[in-house]
Enzyme design. Structure first.
Site, PDB file in Angstrom:
ATOM      1  N   LYS A  65     -12.117   5.126  17.474  1.00 21.95           N
ATOM      2  CA  LYS A  65     -11.895   6.589  17.474  1.00 21.95           C
ATOM      3  C   LYS A  65     -12.372   7.223  16.166  1.00 21.95           C
ATOM      4  CE  LYS A  65      -8.327   6.826  14.565  1.00 21.95           C
ATOM      5  NZ  LYS A  65      -8.096   7.681  13.421  1.00 21.95           N
ATOM      6  N   GLY A  87       0.837  -1.200   0.000  1.00 20.03           N
ATOM      7  CA  GLY A  87       0.000   0.000   0.000  1.00 20.03           C
ATOM      8  C   GLY A  87       0.869   1.245   0.000  1.00 20.03           C
ATOM      9  N   ASP A 135      -5.001   9.175  20.056  1.00 17.22           N
ATOM     10  CA  ASP A 135      -5.595   9.104  18.713  1.00 17.22           C
ATOM     11  C   ASP A 135      -7.062   9.546  18.736  1.00 17.22           C
ATOM     12  OD1 ASP A 135      -5.329   8.707  16.030  1.00 17.22           O
ATOM     13  OD2 ASP A 135      -5.502   6.521  16.102  1.00 17.22           O
TER      14      ASP A 135
HETATM   15  N1  NAI Z   1      -3.407   8.569   6.437  1.00 17.15           N
HETATM   16  C1  NAI Z   1      -3.198   8.572   7.756  1.00 17.15           C
HETATM   17  O1  NAI Z   1      -2.876   9.621   8.349  1.00 17.15           O
HETATM   18  C2  NAI Z   1      -3.309   7.297   8.529  1.00 17.15           C
HETATM   19  C3  NAI Z   1      -3.913   6.171   8.009  1.00 17.15           C
HETATM   20  N2  NAI Z   1      -3.994   5.022   8.758  1.00 17.15           N
HETATM   21  C4  NAI Z   1      -4.691   3.847   8.249  1.00 17.15           C
HETATM   22  O2  NAI Z   1      -3.998   3.311   7.126  1.00 17.15           O
HETATM   23  C5  NAI Z   1      -4.934   2.648   6.264  1.00 17.15           C
HETATM   24  C6  NAI Z   1      -4.679   3.161   4.848  1.00 17.15           C
HETATM   25  O3  NAI Z   1      -5.006   4.547   4.868  1.00 17.15           O
HETATM   26  P1  NAI Z   1      -4.294   5.625   3.939  1.00 17.15           P
HETATM   27  O4  NAI Z   1      -2.892   5.253   3.628  1.00 17.15           O
HETATM   28  O5  NAI Z   1      -4.542   6.929   4.564  1.00 17.15           O
HETATM   29  O6  NAI Z   1      -5.192   5.478   2.633  1.00 17.15           O
HETATM   30  P2  NAI Z   1      -4.849   6.006   1.168  1.00 17.15           P
HETATM   31  O7  NAI Z   1      -6.167   6.083   0.493  1.00 17.15           O
HETATM   32  O8  NAI Z   1      -3.996   7.205   1.230  1.00 17.15           O
HETATM   33  O9  NAI Z   1      -3.986   4.828   0.543  1.00 17.15           O
HETATM   34  C7  NAI Z   1      -4.494   3.524   0.384  1.00 17.15           C
HETATM   35  C8  NAI Z   1      -3.568   2.779  -0.592  1.00 17.15           C
HETATM   36  O10 NAI Z   1      -4.064   1.439  -0.730  1.00 17.15           O
HETATM   37  C9  NAI Z   1      -4.084   1.136  -2.115  1.00 17.15           C
HETATM   38  N3  NAI Z   1      -5.124   0.152  -2.384  1.00 17.15           N
HETATM   39  C10 NAI Z   1      -6.449   0.264  -2.132  1.00 17.15           C
HETATM   40  N4  NAI Z   1      -7.095  -0.835  -2.557  1.00 17.15           N
HETATM   41  C11 NAI Z   1      -6.142  -1.631  -3.097  1.00 17.15           C
HETATM   42  C12 NAI Z   1      -6.179  -2.898  -3.738  1.00 17.15           C
HETATM   43  N5  NAI Z   1      -7.314  -3.578  -3.876  1.00 17.15           N
HETATM   44  N6  NAI Z   1      -5.009  -3.414  -4.176  1.00 17.15           N
HETATM   45  C13 NAI Z   1      -3.851  -2.743  -4.022  1.00 17.15           C
HETATM   46  N7  NAI Z   1      -3.759  -1.541  -3.430  1.00 17.15           N
HETATM   47  C14 NAI Z   1      -4.891  -1.005  -2.983  1.00 17.15           C
HETATM   48  C15 NAI Z   1      -4.387   2.450  -2.811  1.00 17.15           C
HETATM   49  O11 NAI Z   1      -3.973   2.410  -4.171  1.00 17.15           O
HETATM   50  C16 NAI Z   1      -3.561   3.417  -1.977  1.00 17.15           C
HETATM   51  O12 NAI Z   1      -2.233   3.455  -2.446  1.00 17.15           O
HETATM   52  C17 NAI Z   1      -6.339   2.992   6.791  1.00 17.15           C
HETATM   53  O13 NAI Z   1      -6.841   1.892   7.519  1.00 17.15           O
HETATM   54  C18 NAI Z   1      -6.096   4.182   7.723  1.00 17.15           C
HETATM   55  O14 NAI Z   1      -7.024   4.227   8.792  1.00 17.15           O
HETATM   56  C19 NAI Z   1      -3.464   4.930  10.002  1.00 17.15           C
HETATM   57  C20 NAI Z   1      -2.841   6.033  10.559  1.00 17.15           C
HETATM   58  C21 NAI Z   1      -2.783   7.300   9.906  1.00 17.15           C
HETATM   59  O1  13P Z   2      -5.756   7.662  11.976  1.00 15.60           O
HETATM   60  C1  13P Z   2      -5.422   8.789  11.679  1.00 15.60           C
HETATM   61  C2  13P Z   2      -4.509   9.586  12.500  1.00 15.60           C
HETATM   62  O2  13P Z   2      -4.013   8.862  13.592  1.00 15.60           O
HETATM   63  C3  13P Z   2      -5.966   9.397  10.436  1.00 15.60           C
HETATM   64  O3  13P Z   2      -7.299   9.720  10.648  1.00 15.60           O
HETATM   65  P1  13P Z   2      -8.308   9.860   9.427  1.00 15.60           P
HETATM   66  O4  13P Z   2      -8.370   8.507   8.754  1.00 15.60           O
HETATM   67  O5  13P Z   2      -9.607  10.286  10.030  1.00 15.60           O
HETATM   68  O6  13P Z   2      -7.743  10.901   8.502  1.00 15.60           O
END
Ligand code: NAI
Ligand code: 13P
Length: 321
Positions: free
Chosen positions: A187, A8, A239
């Site tokens: 959260k 990812g 968080d």
């Molecule tokens: N963005 C943040 O600040 C934070 C995010 N998270 C957690 O991390 C997880 C991912 O979130 P983000 O990175 O923010 O999302 P994002 O939308 O920025 O990135 C998700 C990635 O997964 C890929 N993806 C989605 N479906 C796919 C598939 N079927 N096959 C291959 N790749 C696929 C997308 O292409 C993208 O690169 C979530 O559960 C979120 O809660 C945790 C802490 C902080």
């Molecule tokens: O988990 C996160 C920060 O700790 C990101 O929160 P959101 O997915 O609501 O942007």
């Protein structure tokens, strides 16, 4: 030599890759989109998710189906919860001997399984852990001081801490891996609640009164599930407050939109974990009296009538006060 892969290459996967690259020589960021892979390998930038941020040259991008996972010591997972199981199934590699760390703050529906369970089921690995905390990806990648809870059995905690250590990362630990995950799942739902209510809030007293109610309710659920001791960890208190009060949060932003009678487009591809989690949390807590959770559930099901749902919620508050 230690090798780590991250599945990812979105906001969080790229940020964690940058942190890992300070401690590990072989960091592979695995993506599905060839343009993202090219941008990381040629320009050392993930221009889609972190424009203007120079990535460490030790980070190499590759396709998610490449063989890098096979000889990785650790695999971090940073994809949306709704895609995780199908992604794990699509991998050809055998992963039962791998150490796998979920960074995902979502839950599977309708199975109601947290991500570490999904990963265990799909890989047969016995070493599946998680990290969680107040960790906006855009701040992590820029080196803003951030607290991370490592959810892992004792024998692996120091090993995982050594992967992410830096002068800007503060860690705490718990062996209660599913509890750490549930803090992150819950959260998000309470951040939507604060967003919805903030649309109506007229003063600071009001805001922090409602925040206290959200805090109490989230705590009640964690206590009921047997995870109450986690509330003073980074994955709990930190968080919860970060996401409930910061407009940068996507989950809070969804609530703010709903509170203002706006709706997320059905075509949106933004990762908003609460959209899926709300149904799972509602099912898991069906015997509990949780008016804030009910407000979020009703509003997401029937966004046209948000004012009615808020009025109903306020009625319950006054009855029970
Ligand atoms: N963005 C943040 O600040 C934070 C995010 N998270 C957690 O991390 C997880 C991912 O979130 P983000 O990175 O923010 O999302 P994002 O939308 O920025 O990135 C998700 C990635 O997964 C890929 N993806 C989605 N479906 C796919 C598939 N079927 N096959 C291959 N790749 C696929 C997308 O292409 C993208 O690169 C979530 O559960 C979120 O809660 C945790 C802490 C902080
Ligand atoms: O988990 C996160 C920060 O700790 C990101 O929160 P959101 O997915 O609501 O942007």
């Amino acid at each position: 030599m230690m090798k780590v892969s991250i599945i990812g290459a979105g906001s969080f996967g790229t940020a964690i890759a940058q942190i890992l690259s300070k401690n590990i020589d072989n960091v592979y960021l695995l993506a599905r989109d060839e343009k993202v892979i090219e941008s990381i390998n040629r320009e050392h930038e993930n221009s889609r998710y972190h424009p203007g941020i120079k990535l460490d040259e030790k980070i190499k991008a590759a396709n998610i189906k490449s063989s890098h996972i096979i000889d990785s010591d650790y695999i971090f997972l940073a994809v949306p919860s709704g895609s995780l199981r199908s992604i794990m199934r699509s991998l050809d590699s055998r992963l039962e001997d791998k150490k796998i760390i979920s960074c995902i703050k979502g839950i599977e529906y309708p199975s109601l399984k947290p991500m570490t369970t999904v990963i265990q089921e799909e890989t047969d690995s016995e070493t599946v852990f998680c990290i969680s905390g107040p960790n906006f990806a855009d701040e992590l990648i820029r080196g803003v001081t951030s607290g991370v809870t490592i959810g892992a059995s004792k024998e692996y905690q120091d090993d995982i801490a050594s992967l992410i250590k830096s002068q800007n990362i503060v860690v705490d630990y718990s062996e209660n891996i599913k509890g750490v995950e549930f803090c992150g799942i819950l959260k998000n739902v309470y951040a939507v609640a604060m967003g919805i209510l903030d649309g109506q809030i007229t003063g600071e007293n009001h805001k922090y009164t409602l925040l206290t109610l959200c805090f109490k309710e989230m705590r009640k659920i964690l206590d009921e599930m047997g995870y109450g001791e986690l509330f003073d960890k980074f994955c709990g208190f930190g968080d919860f407050l970060l996401t409930a009060l910061t407009d940068k949060s996507r989950n809070r932003t969804l609530g703010l939109m709903l509170g203002k009678k706006m709706q997320l487009s059905k075509k949106s591809t933004i990762t908003v974990e609460s959209l899926r989690s709300i149904k799972a949390i509602k099912a898991l807590t069906s015997k509990m009296n949780l008016p804030v959770l009910e407000l979020v559930y009703e509003t997401l099901n029937d966004p046209q009538n948000v004012n009615l749902h808020i009025e109903h919620f306020q009625g319950i508050l006054h009855e029970t006060a």
